[in-house]
Design a protein around this motif. Structure first.
Motif, mmCIF file in Angstrom:
data_model
loop_
_atom_site.group_PDB
_atom_site.id
_atom_site.type_symbol
_atom_site.label_atom_id
_atom_site.label_comp_id
_atom_site.label_asym_id
_atom_site.label_seq_id
_atom_site.Cartn_x
_atom_site.Cartn_y
_atom_site.Cartn_z
ATOM 1 N N MET A 226 0.813 -1.214 0.000
ATOM 2 C CA MET A 226 0.000 0.000 0.000
ATOM 3 C C MET A 226 0.848 1.267 0.000
ATOM 4 S SD MET A 226 -3.204 -0.867 -0.197
ATOM 5 C CE MET A 226 -2.512 -2.011 -1.403
ATOM 6 N N THR A 227 2.015 1.220 0.615
ATOM 7 C CA THR A 227 2.853 2.427 0.663
ATOM 8 C C THR A 227 3.722 2.579 -0.590
ATOM 9 O OG1 THR A 227 4.522 1.201 1.924
ATOM 10 C CG2 THR A 227 2.916 2.482 3.176
ATOM 11 N N GLU A 228 4.271 1.478 -1.074
ATOM 12 C CA GLU A 228 5.191 1.552 -2.205
ATOM 13 C C GLU A 228 4.491 1.512 -3.560
ATOM 14 O OE1 GLU A 228 8.407 2.096 -1.881
ATOM 15 O OE2 GLU A 228 8.247 2.078 0.315
ATOM 16 N N VAL A 229 3.370 0.804 -3.649
ATOM 17 C CA VAL A 229 2.671 0.642 -4.930
ATOM 18 C C VAL A 229 1.463 1.565 -5.028
ATOM 19 C CG1 VAL A 229 1.448 -0.974 -6.445
ATOM 20 C CG2 VAL A 229 3.445 -1.748 -5.150
ATOM 21 N N SER A 275 -10.615 -16.093 -5.472
ATOM 22 C CA SER A 275 -9.516 -16.267 -6.412
ATOM 23 C C SER A 275 -9.493 -15.140 -7.445
ATOM 24 C CB SER A 275 -9.638 -17.626 -7.111
ATOM 25 O OG SER A 275 -8.570 -17.828 -8.004
ATOM 26 N N LEU A 276 -10.663 -14.798 -7.991
ATOM 27 C CA LEU A 276 -10.740 -13.728 -8.986
ATOM 28 C C LEU A 276 -10.403 -12.370 -8.380
ATOM 29 C CD1 LEU A 276 -13.967 -14.807 -10.914
ATOM 30 C CD2 LEU A 276 -11.597 -14.993 -11.697
ATOM 31 N N THR A 277 -10.846 -12.129 -7.140
ATOM 32 C CA THR A 277 -10.579 -10.852 -6.477
ATOM 33 C C THR A 277 -9.094 -10.682 -6.186
ATOM 34 O OG1 THR A 277 -12.785 -10.904 -5.463
ATOM 35 C CG2 THR A 277 -11.170 -9.411 -4.499
ATOM 36 N N LEU A 278 -8.449 -11.750 -5.742
ATOM 37 C CA LEU A 278 -7.007 -11.682 -5.484
ATOM 38 C C LEU A 278 -6.234 -11.433 -6.777
ATOM 39 C CD1 LEU A 278 -6.734 -14.610 -2.920
ATOM 40 C CD2 LEU A 278 -6.123 -12.226 -2.468
ATOM 41 N N LEU A 279 -6.676 -12.058 -7.846
ATOM 42 C CA LEU A 279 -6.030 -11.828 -9.131
ATOM 43 C C LEU A 279 -6.208 -10.372 -9.560
ATOM 44 C CD1 LEU A 279 -4.501 -13.096 -11.515
ATOM 45 C CD2 LEU A 279 -6.735 -13.628 -12.545
ATOM 46 N N ALA A 280 -7.417 -9.846 -9.371
ATOM 47 C CA ALA A 280 -7.689 -8.451 -9.735
ATOM 48 C C ALA A 280 -6.877 -7.479 -8.886
ATOM 49 C CB ALA A 280 -9.178 -8.163 -9.574
ATOM 50 N N PHE A 281 -6.550 -7.881 -7.642
ATOM 51 C CA PHE A 281 -5.808 -7.006 -6.737
ATOM 52 C C PHE A 281 -4.418 -6.674 -7.284
ATOM 53 C CE2 PHE A 281 -4.292 -6.348 -2.098
ATOM 54 C CZ PHE A 281 -4.594 -4.995 -2.190
ATOM 55 N N THR A 282 -3.899 -7.541 -8.138
ATOM 56 C CA THR A 282 -2.615 -7.266 -8.781
ATOM 57 C C THR A 282 -2.667 -5.951 -9.558
ATOM 58 O OG1 THR A 282 -2.256 -9.653 -8.999
ATOM 59 C CG2 THR A 282 -0.856 -8.216 -10.332
ATOM 60 N N LEU A 351 9.801 -9.999 -8.217
ATOM 61 C CA LEU A 351 8.546 -9.885 -8.967
ATOM 62 C C LEU A 351 7.666 -8.738 -8.469
ATOM 63 C CD1 LEU A 351 7.690 -13.667 -9.421
ATOM 64 C CD2 LEU A 351 8.682 -12.095 -11.091
ATOM 65 N N GLY A 352 8.083 -8.051 -7.427
ATOM 66 C CA GLY A 352 7.354 -6.872 -6.967
ATOM 67 C C GLY A 352 6.399 -7.159 -5.821
ATOM 68 N N TYR A 353 5.928 -6.067 -5.182
ATOM 69 C CA TYR A 353 5.066 -6.201 -4.004
ATOM 70 C C TYR A 353 3.657 -6.678 -4.322
ATOM 71 C CZ TYR A 353 8.600 -3.904 -1.124
ATOM 72 O OH TYR A 353 9.766 -3.606 -0.447
ATOM 73 N N THR A 354 3.228 -6.634 -5.581
ATOM 74 C CA THR A 354 1.894 -7.137 -5.923
ATOM 75 C C THR A 354 1.922 -8.628 -6.268
ATOM 76 O OG1 THR A 354 2.151 -6.536 -8.270
ATOM 77 C CG2 THR A 354 1.157 -4.889 -6.798
#
Length: 421
Positions: A226-229, A275-282, A351-354
């Protein structure tokens, strides 16, 4: 719903607060003891491992006494662990206090789930379980942010003194409100372990590890994400945690309500949506508003799986549900530890914070596949019973309530005749 559920919810509130509040005061604890943040992180890891080990161990020991007496003993253990944490002069004793407190966690929720389910009519079992777990979700809305603020203002030791006091309140509530049922019939180590011969119990625990693990893959690294991305200030993370807690609270209630009606369809819907929501969170993690909404949904969908999974274990281990129920609570913490490790691995690989978000999506998606498998096996089992002459009535969610229930054999997830909702 019986008032005894309030006592269980108070105990759950205290346990939920002590489990997660350490994350908010970790820098202060590390500074006071002169250890690094990674070393202080053992206070989180040690707690999770204590839950995994303590759940089956103390549940087995608890077969010798009544469930009420065992719940009171567990709250006493919880009080002692948090008091030791509050007064610990060294980091080693602080860690010991965390482990002592964690030993009560799994067994309390495992035995408490059985007690809560037995207090109500069969068609309200999942709702009763969800009300007990409501204390855990409220802890994420009130207890954790409040404990963090108190710890930052007055010192982290004050936080743990207050948590120990919550344990005293829970102990008094259990002593006064939970009915004395006596030692469960045929409760012994052999019958409790016999429940694990049922593959459905193992499938349920695997779904718990992977499904809720998907949630923790994302929220374990919420601060840097949340802070970096996203671009939030570090001070805003507390309120983002409150949003997750609100989502957990609502998802827990909805999950309990609908699991009493359509257990497996509820699991299919929540695990698929998670599963779909976590994928969308990216992707939504790059926008402040969308990130806040997504975090709330993750909390809601993640905790909506808790009552149906816990009830599925209770029903599949009907002859001796206590140990299986407690082991499933340990599975939640095993999923937390696994997801945190996988999330940290993908971040460390560059691979990054997301990246933990799509790891969580894969975990939740795998849990969905296991739910489909569990439902297929359940249908085949019921078909086999029907063909052998053990016919039963069809429940509202399509499961069968047959005479196996009378013998203690595992049955479908809701032995409720149609029309009793």
């Amino acid at each position: 719903m019986p008032l005894a559920l309030l006592a269980l919810a108070i105990g759950a509130f205290g346990i939920g607060t002590t489990e997660f509040v350490i994350m908010g005061v970790l820098p202060q604890v590390a500074g006071d003891f002169g250890v690094s943040i990674p070393t202080a992180g053992w206070l989180v890891t040690g707690y999770a491992l204590g839950v995994v080990l303590g759940a089956p161990l103390l549940t087995v020991l608890g077969t010798k006494v009544s469930r009420k007496k065992m719940l009171m003993f567990l709250m006493g253990l919880f009080i002692a662990g948090n008091a030791l944490s509050a007064l610990a002069p060294t980091f080693g004793l602080m860690l010991a206090g965390r482990v002592v407190a964690s030993l009560a966690h799994g067994a309390f929720f495992g035995i408490g789930s059985v007690v809560a389910a037995d207090l109500v009519a069969p068609q309200k079992r999942a709702s009763a379980i969800s009300l007990m777990f409501m204390g855990l979700t409220v802890a994420n809305i009130v207890g954790v942010p409040g404990g963090t603020s108190i710890g930052q203002a007055l010192g982290w030791r004050v936080t743990f003194v207050i948590v120990a006091a919550l344990g005293v309140l829970g102990l008094l509530g259990v002593a006064r409100l939970v009915p004395e049922t006596g030692r469960p019939e045929a409760a012994n180590v052999r019958t409790e372990f016999a429940a694990f011969k049922n593959v459905q119990v193992w499938l349920a625990m695997a779904m718990t590890v992977l499904g809720f693990g998907g949630v923790f893959a994302a929220i374990t690294y919420i601060t840097p994400m949340m802070t970096e991305v996203t671009g939030y200030a570090e001070s805003s993370v507390t309120w983002l945690l409150v949003l997750i807690g609100i989502g957990m609270f609502l998802g827990n209630l909805v999950g309990g309500r609908f699991a009493d009606r359509k257990l497996m369809p509820m699991l299919f819907a929540t695990l698929g949506a998670l599963s779909l929501t976590l994928l969308a969170f990216t992707f939504t993690a790059h926008d402040k508003v969308l990130a806040a909404i997504t975090l709330t949904l993750i909390g809601a969908l993640g905790f909506a799986t808790v009552p149906p999974l816990q009830k599925w274990v209770l029903d599949q281990a009907a002859a001796a549900p206590t140990l299986a129920s407690a082991a499933n609570i340990g599975a939640f913490n095993l999923g937390n530890a696994l997801a945190a490790w996988l999330g940290g691995t993908v971040i460390a690989s560059g691979l990054g914070y997301t990246a933990p978000n799509w790891v969580g999506a894969l975990l939740a998606g795998t849990a969905l596949l296991l739910a489909v498998l569990a439902a297929a096996l359940d249908r085949r089992t019921r078909a086999a019973r029907a063909s052998s002459g053990n016919h039963g009535t069809t429940a509202a969610d399509g499961t069968v309530a047959d005479t196996a229930a009378a013998t203690g054999a595992p049955t479908g997830p809701a032995r409720v005749p149609a029309g009793h909702h």
